[in-house]
Design an enzyme around this catalytic site. Structure first.
Site, PDB file in Angstrom:
ATOM      1  CG  HIS A  44      -1.758   1.235   1.393  1.00  0.00           C
ATOM      2  ND1 HIS A  44      -3.111   1.273   1.176  1.00  0.00           N
ATOM      3  CD2 HIS A  44      -1.407   2.502   1.763  1.00  0.00           C
ATOM      4  CE1 HIS A  44      -3.564   2.501   1.394  1.00  0.00           C
ATOM      5  NE2 HIS A  44      -2.545   3.274   1.758  1.00  0.00           N
ATOM      6  CD  GLU A  45       1.630   3.352   3.836  1.00  0.00           C
ATOM      7  OE1 GLU A  45       1.670   4.417   3.199  1.00  0.00           O
ATOM      8  OE2 GLU A  45       0.722   3.084   4.637  1.00  0.00           O
ATOM      9  CD  GLU A  61      -5.160   5.921   1.250  1.00  0.00           C
ATOM     10  OE1 GLU A  61      -5.387   4.768   1.644  1.00  0.00           O
ATOM     11  OE2 GLU A  61      -4.054   6.445   1.334  1.00  0.00           O
ATOM     12  CE1 TYR A  87      -3.744   9.795  -0.059  1.00  0.00           C
ATOM     13  CE2 TYR A  87      -3.640  11.295   1.812  1.00  0.00           C
ATOM     14  CZ  TYR A  87      -3.739  10.013   1.300  1.00  0.00           C
ATOM     15  OH  TYR A  87      -3.823   8.938   2.167  1.00  0.00           O
ATOM     16  CG  HIS A 115      -7.281   6.813   4.701  1.00  0.00           C
ATOM     17  ND1 HIS A 115      -6.832   8.092   4.935  1.00  0.00           N
ATOM     18  CD2 HIS A 115      -6.195   6.108   4.320  1.00  0.00           C
ATOM     19  CE1 HIS A 115      -5.532   8.151   4.727  1.00  0.00           C
ATOM     20  NE2 HIS A 115      -5.117   6.964   4.334  1.00  0.00           N
ATOM     21  CG  HIS A 133       0.328   6.130  -0.971  1.00  0.00           C
ATOM     22  ND1 HIS A 133      -0.858   6.519  -1.544  1.00  0.00           N
ATOM     23  CD2 HIS A 133       0.006   5.660   0.270  1.00  0.00           C
ATOM     24  CE1 HIS A 133      -1.854   6.291  -0.690  1.00  0.00           C
ATOM     25  NE2 HIS A 133      -1.357   5.766   0.413  1.00  0.00           N
ATOM     26  CG  ASP A 150      -8.721  10.693   5.929  1.00  0.00           C
ATOM     27  OD1 ASP A 150      -7.502  10.941   5.836  1.00  0.00           O
ATOM     28  OD2 ASP A 150      -9.220   9.592   5.596  1.00  0.00           O
TER      29      ASP A 150
HETATM   30  N1  ASP Z   1      -2.972   5.206   7.794  1.00  0.00           N
HETATM   31  C1  ASP Z   1      -3.051   5.343   6.379  1.00  0.00           C
HETATM   32  C2  ASP Z   1      -3.910   4.225   5.843  1.00  0.00           C
HETATM   33  O1  ASP Z   1      -4.792   3.783   6.514  1.00  0.00           O
HETATM   34  C3  ASP Z   1      -1.723   5.380   5.805  1.00  0.00           C
HETATM   35  C4  ASP Z   1      -1.730   5.651   4.335  1.00  0.00           C
HETATM   36  O2  ASP Z   1      -2.728   6.038   3.756  1.00  0.00           O
HETATM   37  O3  ASP Z   1      -0.701   5.447   3.709  1.00  0.00           O
HETATM   38  O4  ASP Z   1      -3.776   3.737   4.742  1.00  0.00           O
HETATM   39 ZN    ZN Z   2      -2.548   5.264   1.968  1.00  0.00          ZN
END
Ligand code: ASP
Ligand code: ZN
Ligand code: CA
Ligand code: CA
Length: 264
Positions: free
Chosen positions: A74-75, A98, A89, A170, A78, A165
């Protein structure tokens, strides 16, 4: 630290094998990770240069966040988004940003399972199930198979339009997340016909992960940075037609999956 680098390597393998993508920039840039950020930090994030993982509080919310492959992919995704579509974003484009990270996050779990790269845990459609500690109906803090299980919208009619957010990036991600789940696995909207969720939509025919990830990867990496969900539908449907043929099952199911989550 070992988990962080091991999962970075699995993510890199996944990009390379499935998408012929060479790291985040498709030009072999280093994938940098730092573990043990802060104290009891219950999150992980991409900062434009690298991933940072917290250790979690260890008792009530998270264990070490590098312990989940879906979190790692996931990270890093990005980063892929930043080098490609650069989806803003905020609002709908932020929710697409996301969602693309969640899509590849779980798709990499299936890649790992198929290649024996993550033997202790199986692949699934939840996010964070390997590191999220609270007892929950279904483990994990997001659920692509049933976003409402974690309080997220699964239909465009439920889009969150407030300011929190970055405009709910998210939670509104639940809408494209559920479309992706449906195109892979088939079926109707998870809450179709239940109280408070009077959605009616098509029964989507499954096309399987290999076709779906190709369509969504190609589509999402080519979106304009301000894309709306409707544009994501149009782009992925066009990509599916190009890859599998106009009127193909893959194209019809891509279209029907977005229809099932109310995006048109
Ligand atoms: N805490 C975030 C998430 O739930 C972190 C992110 O978006 O990278 O995905
Ligand atoms: Zn994320
Ligand atoms: Ca998962
Ligand atoms: Ca859950």
């Amino acid at each position: 630290g070992v988990d962080a680098h091991y999962y970075a390597n699995v993510t890199d393998d996944y990009y390379q094998t499935v998408f012929s993508r060479d790291s985040l920039d498709d030009n072999g840039t280093q994938m940098i990770s730092t573990a043990h950020f802060g104290k009891n930090y219950n999150n992980a994030f991409w900062n434009g240069v690298q991933i940072t993982y917290g250790d979690g509080d260890g008792t009530t919310t998270f264990r070490e966040l590098s312990g989940g492959l879906d979190v790692a992919t996931h990270e890093f995704t990005h980063g892929v988004t930043e080098f490609t579509s650069d989806l803003v974003y905020q609002g709908e484009s932020g929710a697409l940003n996301e969602s693309f990270s969640d899509m590849l996050g779980n798709s990499s779990e299936f890649y790992a399972a198929q290649n024996g790269l993550d033997r202790k845990v199986g692949p699934d459609w939840q996010i964070g199930e390997d590191v999220y500690l609270p007892k929950d109906t279904v483990a994990g803090f997001r659920n692509m198979a049933d976003p409402a299980e974690d309080g997220d919208p699964d239909h465009y009619s439920e889009l969150y339009t407030g300011n929190q957010d970055n405009g709910g990036v998210h939670s509104n991600s639940g809408i494209p997340n559920h479309a992706y789940y449906l195109v892979v696995n088939g079926g109707t909207n998870a809450r179709q016909g239940t109280a408070n969720h009077p959605h009616t939509g098509p029964n989507v025919k499954a096309i399987g992960l290999p076709a779906a990830e190709k369509i969504f990867y190609t589509g999402f990496t080519s979106l304009p940075s301000t894309a709306t969900m409707a544009e994501a539908r149009a782009t992925t449907v066009a990509v599916a037609g190009g890859l599998y043929g106009e009127g193909s099952l893959q194209q019809t199911s891509t279209s029907n999956a977005w229809e099932a989550v109310g995006v048109r």
